[in-house]
Design an enzyme around this catalytic site. Structure first.
Site, mmCIF file in Angstrom:
data_model
loop_
_atom_site.group_PDB
_atom_site.id
_atom_site.type_symbol
_atom_site.label_atom_id
_atom_site.label_comp_id
_atom_site.label_asym_id
_atom_site.label_seq_id
_atom_site.Cartn_x
_atom_site.Cartn_y
_atom_site.Cartn_z
ATOM 1 N N ASP A 183 1.432 -1.397 0.315
ATOM 2 C CA ASP A 183 -0.142 0.268 -0.001
ATOM 3 C C ASP A 183 0.481 1.553 0.086
ATOM 4 O O ASP A 183 2.238 1.291 0.603
ATOM 5 C CB ASP A 183 -1.358 -0.499 1.641
ATOM 6 C CG ASP A 183 -2.102 0.768 1.010
ATOM 7 O OD1 ASP A 183 -2.616 1.334 -0.142
ATOM 8 O OD2 ASP A 183 -2.963 1.285 2.413
ATOM 9 N N ASN A 186 -10.265 -2.737 -5.358
ATOM 10 C CA ASN A 186 -9.799 -1.463 -6.941
ATOM 11 C C ASN A 186 -9.875 -1.967 -7.417
ATOM 12 O O ASN A 186 -10.139 -0.304 -8.502
ATOM 13 C CB ASN A 186 -8.389 -2.041 -7.192
ATOM 14 C CG ASN A 186 -7.686 -2.259 -5.159
ATOM 15 O OD1 ASN A 186 -6.698 -2.662 -5.519
ATOM 16 N ND2 ASN A 186 -8.051 -1.363 -4.244
#
Ligand code: FPP
Length: 258
Positions: A13, A61
């Protein structure tokens, strides 16, 4: 290093924030993220890790702007175009997990190809979670068990923890021992919710594109210091048993009911 070596899973991330701090674009952040993937796969091999799992693209996502989603899909294609030969030579078996129903045909072909050409390798398993969401995985497992029961392939009494695990997308591989999340976020974000039951969690503020061999070693060092009890008590505590006997007897259900 601790034996057996851990299955390490990483929630990569911070590509976007890494780019922002450098006044770069998000795609540039993702490109730097791929460089970090290359570094960490190599580092995992040289450290003899048995399994490295990378959370590359979550089912959520997909709701990012279309251009970014396309870019990330293309990045995965490019990563394998450029690196598959070397991954095969290094003896890496690649398993890609995630929901495949809505993936473009070219991506499905790529996944098949990558898994097939690496299927005989056994130096390390690189498990890539792509279009993966743990809640979907669990629902999918429940549906497939229900289908087996309705077709009399399974009876209710056959449904155990092991049966359930065998229906998860990760079936055949052990759960992660250590889950690393980069970029200073403290959550699992729908990653391996079942498999994380007894994983050690390690969080670092480092953005994924800056994560390197040194950062991996810091995480592994921290992992070695953790005492994994799996809900039991430690050996140290067992020696205090005698002292506690009086109190345990006082609280026994038999006494309490008198
Ligand atoms: C997290 O950063 C990173 C991702 C969502 C994508 C990581 C995937 C790749 C680099 C694609 C390549 C895949 C393979 C298998 C080579 P973020 O965008 O969430 O960062 P932010 O939270 O700072 O915005």
């Amino acid at each position: 290093m601790v034996e057996p070596l851990p299955h390490v899973a990483i929630i990569m991330d911070g590509n976007g924030r890494w780019a922002k701090t450098r006044e770069l674009t998000r795609p540039e952040g993702h490109l730097a993220g791929v460089d970090a993937i290359k570094r960490i796969v190599k580092a995992a091999v040289t450290r003899n890790l048995p399994i490295l799992t990378l959370f590359a693209f979550s089912s959520e996502n997909r709701f990012r702007p279309k251009a970014e989603v396309n870019f990330l899909f293309n990045l995965m294609h490019r990563y394998f175009d450029e690196n598959l030969k070397e991954l095969v030579e290094e003896g890496i078996y690649i398993k890609i997990i995630g929901e495949t129903n809505e993936l473009p045909k070219a991506t499905l072909r790529l996944i098949d190809h990558v898994q097939n050409v690496t299927s005989d390798n056994d130096k390390m398993t690189l498990q890539i979670a792509f279009n993966y969401g743990s809640q979907e995985e669990i629902v999918n497992a429940a549906k497939s068990i229900a289908a087996d029961v309705s077709e009399n392939k399974l009876s209710l009494s056959d449904i155990t923890k092991e049966t359930f695990e065998a229906h998860l997308r990760t079936s055949g591989l052990p759960s992660p021992d250590l889950i690393i999340r980069t970029s200073g976020e403290y959550r699992l974000s729908n990653f391996m919710l079942w498999q994380a039951a007894y994983a050690e969690l390690y969080f670092t503020d480092v953005y994924w594109p800056d994560f390197n061999e040194h950062e991996l070693d810091i995480a592994l060092k921290e992992y070695v210091t953790r005492e994994r009890r799996f809900g039991r008590i430690s050996e140290d505590n067992k020696s205090h048993d005698k002292e506690d006997k009086g109190l345990i007897a006082k609280f026994s259900l038999k006494k309490a009911s008198k």
